[in-house]
Enzyme design. Structure first.
Site, PDB file in Angstrom:
ATOM      1  N   HIS A 123       0.876  -1.180   0.000  1.00 17.01           N
ATOM      2  CA  HIS A 123       0.000   0.000   0.000  1.00 17.01           C
ATOM      3  C   HIS A 123       0.915   1.232   0.000  1.00 17.01           C
ATOM      4  O   HIS A 123       0.986   1.980   0.975  1.00 17.01           O
ATOM      5  CB  HIS A 123      -0.915  -0.030   1.221  1.00 17.01           C
ATOM      6  CG  HIS A 123      -2.126   0.849   1.094  1.00 17.01           C
ATOM      7  ND1 HIS A 123      -2.405   1.610  -0.029  1.00 17.01           N
ATOM      8  CD2 HIS A 123      -3.150   1.088   1.970  1.00 17.01           C
ATOM      9  CE1 HIS A 123      -3.534   2.281   0.169  1.00 17.01           C
ATOM     10  NE2 HIS A 123      -4.004   1.977   1.370  1.00 17.01           N
ATOM     11  N   CYS A 179      -3.968   3.384   9.450  1.00 20.05           N
ATOM     12  CA  CYS A 179      -4.355   3.755   8.083  1.00 20.05           C
ATOM     13  C   CYS A 179      -5.864   3.953   7.960  1.00 20.05           C
ATOM     14  O   CYS A 179      -6.310   4.665   7.055  1.00 20.05           O
ATOM     15  CB  CYS A 179      -3.876   2.693   7.100  1.00 20.05           C
ATOM     16  SG  CYS A 179      -4.492   1.043   7.491  1.00 20.05           S
ATOM     17  N   ARG A 229      -3.174  11.707   2.715  1.00 13.90           N
ATOM     18  CA  ARG A 229      -3.304  10.899   1.499  1.00 13.90           C
ATOM     19  C   ARG A 229      -3.505  11.821   0.295  1.00 13.90           C
ATOM     20  O   ARG A 229      -2.938  11.630  -0.768  1.00 13.90           O
ATOM     21  CB  ARG A 229      -4.509   9.937   1.621  1.00 13.90           C
ATOM     22  CG  ARG A 229      -4.396   8.881   2.709  1.00 13.90           C
ATOM     23  CD  ARG A 229      -3.303   7.896   2.420  1.00 13.90           C
ATOM     24  NE  ARG A 229      -3.455   7.285   1.111  1.00 13.90           N
ATOM     25  CZ  ARG A 229      -4.240   6.235   0.830  1.00 13.90           C
ATOM     26  NH1 ARG A 229      -4.896   5.632   1.814  1.00 13.90           N
ATOM     27  NH2 ARG A 229      -4.341   5.753  -0.394  1.00 13.90           N
TER      28      ARG A 229
HETATM   29  N1   CP Z   1      -6.442   3.631   4.302  1.00  8.06           N
HETATM   30  C1   CP Z   1      -7.109   3.299   3.183  1.00  8.06           C
HETATM   31  O1   CP Z   1      -6.530   2.912   2.154  1.00  8.06           O
HETATM   32  O2   CP Z   1      -8.452   3.437   3.294  1.00  8.06           O
HETATM   33  P1   CP Z   1      -9.543   2.978   2.230  1.00  8.06           P
HETATM   34  O3   CP Z   1      -9.528   1.454   2.231  1.00  8.06           O
HETATM   35  O4   CP Z   1     -10.837   3.533   2.735  1.00  8.06           O
HETATM   36  O5   CP Z   1      -9.162   3.504   0.892  1.00  8.06           O
HETATM   37  N1  NVA Z   2      -4.632  -3.999   5.594  1.00  7.45           N
HETATM   38  C1  NVA Z   2      -5.891  -3.409   5.230  1.00  7.45           C
HETATM   39  C2  NVA Z   2      -5.697  -1.996   4.832  1.00  7.45           C
HETATM   40  C3  NVA Z   2      -6.934  -1.264   4.411  1.00  7.45           C
HETATM   41  C4  NVA Z   2      -6.665   0.162   4.027  1.00  7.45           C
HETATM   42  C5  NVA Z   2      -6.525  -4.214   4.108  1.00  7.45           C
HETATM   43  O1  NVA Z   2      -5.819  -4.563   3.158  1.00  7.45           O
HETATM   44  O2  NVA Z   2      -7.720  -4.482   4.184  1.00  7.45           O
END
Ligand code: CP
Ligand code: NVA
Length: 306
Positions: free
Chosen positions: A131, A264, A292
């Site tokens: 990510h 996050c 972000r």
């Molecule tokens: N933190 C993040 O990526 O959030 P979303 O899944 O809502 O995009």
């Molecule tokens: N680790 C989580 C992050 C979401 C923003 C997922 O992948 O669901």
């Protein structure tokens, strides 16, 4: 050097990371001062999402809009990547309509295949293993708080998941000390450890299994859900394994008094973190979410050569 795609932080140099952060800081300051210039006027961002999202989707749409461009959102089911048509065909066709494409998917291989066949930049908007946009916004938040990232102790308490892996890379690129505190069996997988060792020769990747010891004298405590999107069937088992790793006031006491909490989001309150800490004075999760937008503005400008 030209940044062609943004698929994984393994490909980013420390120099690129610093430049992107500096641009994000400048764009955020302009934004806050009410100076929004339409430097991406006429540019189109495509968003292909095979998993749900609030922050990533909306911050990307807002980012391109604030810079004068526009976004087109594509639901994974409608595109049917690899089902309705091949990933390569999709990549070649979508490149005719948009100037840059952000993709949220399951396998990192899908992102890499898109990058191989697209003639426009591909951005990883979350895969099962990375990510990167999140991690770069996170180091921006850390930098704003402490005036530096270098030398700080950043502890991720939880699963060695996509967010943890990208955070390990982003913080190491900027000279922080990264620690992962997880139950045994939930550390980073072997291929990530190998990639990290090759990328950062001699830099140790520290794993701890005692959360209090891990958090000792930390500057940043970071956590995320115990079961990520796509792991819902493991949620019950994971709740049992991760219970001792909940971030609560007692655990935060082991960190420095000046420590901040990052997450996050979305959070599962009462699981990986308690509300008192998530909403408490050390939490920076809302400015973190705001960043972000600012990091992604910098990223879009860089990828589009503006
Ligand atoms: N933190 C993040 O990526 O959030 P979303 O899944 O809502 O995009
Ligand atoms: N680790 C989580 C992050 C979401 C923003 C997922 O992948 O669901």
């Amino acid at each position: 050097m030209k940044l062609c795609h943004f698929t994984d932080l393994f490909d980013l140099s420390s120099h690129d990371a610093r430049n992107l952060l500096a641009r994000a800081v400048a764009l955020k300051a302009e934004d806050r001062a009410g100076h929004r210039t339409a430097i991406l006027q006429g540019r189109t961002l495509g968003l292909l999402f095979e998993k749900p999202s609030l922050r990533t989707r909306v911050s990307f749409e807002a980012a391109i809009a604030r810079l004068g461009g526009s976004a087109i959102f594509l639901r994974g089911k409608d595109v049917g990547l690899g089902v309705r048509e091949s990933t390569a065909d999709f990549a070649r066709v979508i490149s005719q309509y948009v100037d840059v494409l952000a993709v949220r998917t399951f396998s990192q291989r899908t992102i890499d295949e898109l990058a191989r066949h697209a003639s426009v930049p591909i951005v990883n908007a979350l895969s099962d293993t990375a990510h990167p946009c999140q991690a770069m916004a996170d180091v921006l938040t850390i930098h704003e708080e402490f005036g530096r990232v270098e030398g700080l102790k950043v502890v991720f308490v939880g699963d060695g998941n996509n967010v943890a892996r990208s955070l390990a890379l982003a913080t190491t690129l900027l000279g922080a000390k990264f620690v992962l505190a997880s139950p045994r069996g939930y550390e980073f997988p072997g291929d990530f450890q190998l990639g990290f060792a090759e990328r950062f020769l001699g830099v140790p990747l520290v794993f701890e299994h005692d959360p209090a010891r891990a958090v000792d004298a930390a500057d940043v405590v970071y956590t995320d859900v115990w079961a990520s999107m796509g792991q819902e069937h493991e949620a019950e088992d994971r709740r049992r394994s991760f219970a001792p790793f909940q971030v609560d006031a007692a655990l935060m006491k082991h960190a420095k008094p000046s420590a901040i909490l990052l997450h996050c989001l979305p959070a599962r309150r009462g699981e990986e973190v308690v509300s008192d800490v998530l909403d408490g004075p050390q939490s920076r999760v809302i400015p973190q979410a705001a960043n972000r937008l600012h990091f992604q503005k910098a990223l879009l400008c860089r990828l589009l050569g503006v």
